[in-house]
Design a protein around this motif. Structure first.
Motif, short mmCIF file in Angstrom:
data_model
loop_
_atom_site.label_atom_id
_atom_site.label_comp_id
_atom_site.label_asym_id
_atom_site.label_seq_id
_atom_site.Cartn_x
_atom_site.Cartn_y
_atom_site.Cartn_z
N VAL A 1 8.46 44.32 27.73
CA VAL A 1 8.02 43.87 26.42
C VAL A 1 8.86 44.59 25.36
N TYR A 2 9.59 43.81 24.57
CA TYR A 2 10.44 44.37 23.53
C TYR A 2 9.68 44.58 22.22
N ARG A 3 8.85 43.62 21.88
CA ARG A 3 8.21 43.69 20.56
C ARG A 3 6.94 42.85 20.56
N VAL A 4 5.92 43.34 19.85
CA VAL A 4 4.67 42.61 19.62
C VAL A 4 4.39 42.65 18.13
N TRP A 5 4.23 41.47 17.52
CA TRP A 5 3.97 41.44 16.07
C TRP A 5 3.16 40.21 15.72
N GLN A 6 2.71 40.15 14.45
CA GLN A 6 1.90 39.05 13.95
C GLN A 6 2.57 38.42 12.73
N PRO A 7 3.14 37.22 12.88
CA PRO A 7 3.69 36.52 11.71
C PRO A 7 2.60 36.00 10.79
N SER A 8 1.41 35.76 11.33
CA SER A 8 0.25 35.35 10.53
C SER A 8 -1.00 35.94 11.17
N GLU A 9 -2.13 35.75 10.50
CA GLU A 9 -3.35 36.43 10.94
C GLU A 9 -3.83 35.97 12.30
N ASN A 10 -3.65 34.69 12.61
CA ASN A 10 -4.19 34.14 13.86
C ASN A 10 -3.11 33.86 14.90
N VAL A 11 -1.96 34.52 14.80
CA VAL A 11 -0.86 34.32 15.75
C VAL A 11 -0.33 35.68 16.20
N ILE A 12 -0.12 35.82 17.51
CA ILE A 12 0.50 37.02 18.08
C ILE A 12 1.78 36.58 18.77
N LEU A 13 2.89 37.22 18.43
CA LEU A 13 4.18 36.93 19.04
C LEU A 13 4.63 38.11 19.89
N VAL A 14 5.15 37.78 21.06
CA VAL A 14 5.65 38.81 21.99
C VAL A 14 7.05 38.42 22.42
N ARG A 15 8.00 39.32 22.23
CA ARG A 15 9.37 39.13 22.73
C ARG A 15 9.53 39.94 24.00
N TRP A 16 9.93 39.27 25.08
CA TRP A 16 9.98 39.93 26.37
C TRP A 16 11.29 39.61 27.08
N ASN A 17 11.56 40.38 28.13
CA ASN A 17 12.75 40.19 28.96
C ASN A 17 12.34 40.25 30.43
N LEU A 18 12.63 39.18 31.16
CA LEU A 18 12.33 39.11 32.59
C LEU A 18 13.60 39.37 33.38
N ARG A 19 13.55 40.35 34.26
CA ARG A 19 14.72 40.73 35.04
C ARG A 19 14.33 40.83 36.51
N GLY A 20 15.31 40.52 37.38
CA GLY A 20 15.02 40.59 38.80
C GLY A 20 16.28 40.59 39.64
N VAL A 21 16.15 41.08 40.87
CA VAL A 21 17.24 41.11 41.85
C VAL A 21 16.82 40.23 43.02
N PRO A 22 17.47 39.08 43.22
CA PRO A 22 17.09 38.19 44.32
C PRO A 22 17.32 38.83 45.68
N ARG A 23 16.61 38.33 46.66
CA ARG A 23 16.76 38.85 48.02
C ARG A 23 17.99 38.29 48.72
N VAL A 24 18.46 37.14 48.30
CA VAL A 24 19.64 36.56 48.95
C VAL A 24 20.87 37.38 48.57
N PRO A 25 21.80 37.59 49.51
CA PRO A 25 22.94 38.49 49.24
C PRO A 25 23.97 37.90 48.30
N TRP A 26 24.03 36.58 48.14
CA TRP A 26 25.07 35.99 47.29
C TRP A 26 24.68 35.89 45.82
N GLU A 27 23.52 36.41 45.48
CA GLU A 27 23.11 36.43 44.08
C GLU A 27 22.89 37.87 43.64
N THR A 28 23.28 38.15 42.41
CA THR A 28 23.11 39.49 41.86
C THR A 28 21.98 39.48 40.84
#
Length: 266
Positions: free
Chosen positions: A146-173
């Protein structure tokens, strides 16, 4: 005593009569005095005064009651809003480890991404179960930051996130992509919509396999090695496969009973 009465002096008789008179007055019942007035004018006036004072008190208290009645929903909204922000901040980094806290969501919550829309708390739970289940199968390492959590308005929550992963197959990094989760809250502070958008992909490109004949005829001899980079094959990407199996899990909602670590047929 009878023979003495004629011999008594008139002055003594007068004194005895005057002494007897107050005695009779004290023994007689007392008459009502003006200290405790009971009149027809005073008794009706007292209930009117009580009614008038009660009406004045009611008039004074009514605006305060209305203000308290109006402030109570606002107080509940901000209480649930704070709980939602804290829960989202704590739950999202652990979505591949443990289940979410669903107390902050409504039963009719709607989840939307660029391709699909799902409605209902049961499907919402199934989405995150499928992410945990298939994420452990397809990836050696997978996490959400989670990079950032903020409220642009009273009834809205925004979350900026980053999903990262290492696949199990050897030909993908290692690959990753970023996105935004937009949560909308109702007047009670409960989340009724979760929308994922603003996706920015950063996947490594696969090396396209070529034959020796292709390498020889591709170009003249060069001191630099020749690599042919091609676009990511959608059907061989673990990330695309990850998305598809999660989507297929939702299609099979009626035949699966989700549990952490396994999926049983109902």
């Amino acid at each position: 005593m009878a023979f003495l009465l004629p011999n008594l002096q008139p002055s003594l008789l007068a004194q005895s009569k005057s002494k007897d008179k107050p005695l009779h007055q004290t023994l007689s019942p007392p008459k009502p005095t003006s200290q405790f007035p009971i009149s027809s004018t005073t008794s009706p006036s007292s209930p009117l005064r009580v009614q008038t004072s009660t009406a004045q008190v009611a008039q004074v208290n009514t605006p305060q009651d209305k203000q308290q009645h109006q402030q109570q929903p606002k107080h509940e909204f901000y209480l649930n809003l704070g709980l939602a922000v804290r829960t989202i901040r704590e739950d999202l980094p652990l979505i591949f480890i443990k289940d979410l806290n669903y107390d902050i969501y409504r039963d009719d919550i709607t989840f939307m991404d660029p391709l699909n829309t799902f409605t209902g708390i049961e499907k919402y739970k199934l989405i995150f179960w499928a992410l945990r289940f298939h994420g452990k199968i397809l990836f050696r390492e997978i996490a959400l930051d989670v990079y950032r959590v903020w409220q642009p308005s009273e009834n809205v929550i925004l979350v900026r996130w980053n999903l990262r992963g290492v696949p199990r197959v050897p030909w993908e990094t290692k690959g990753e992509f970023q996105g935004t989760s937009r949560y909308k809250l109702d007047r009670n502070g409960k989340i009724y919509e979760h929308k994922v958008d603003n996706l920015a992909f950063n996947f490594p490109q696969n090396i396209k396999p070529v034959s020796v004949l292709d390498l020889v005829t591709a170009c003249p001899a060069s001191p630099n090695p020749t690599f042919l980079w091609g676009p990511v094959d959608a059907y061989s990407s673990s990330w695309i496969a990850f998305y598809k199996v999660v989507r297929d899990t939702l299609d099979q909602e009626g035949s699966l009973v989700p549990q952490d670590g396994l999926a049983t047929c109902s």
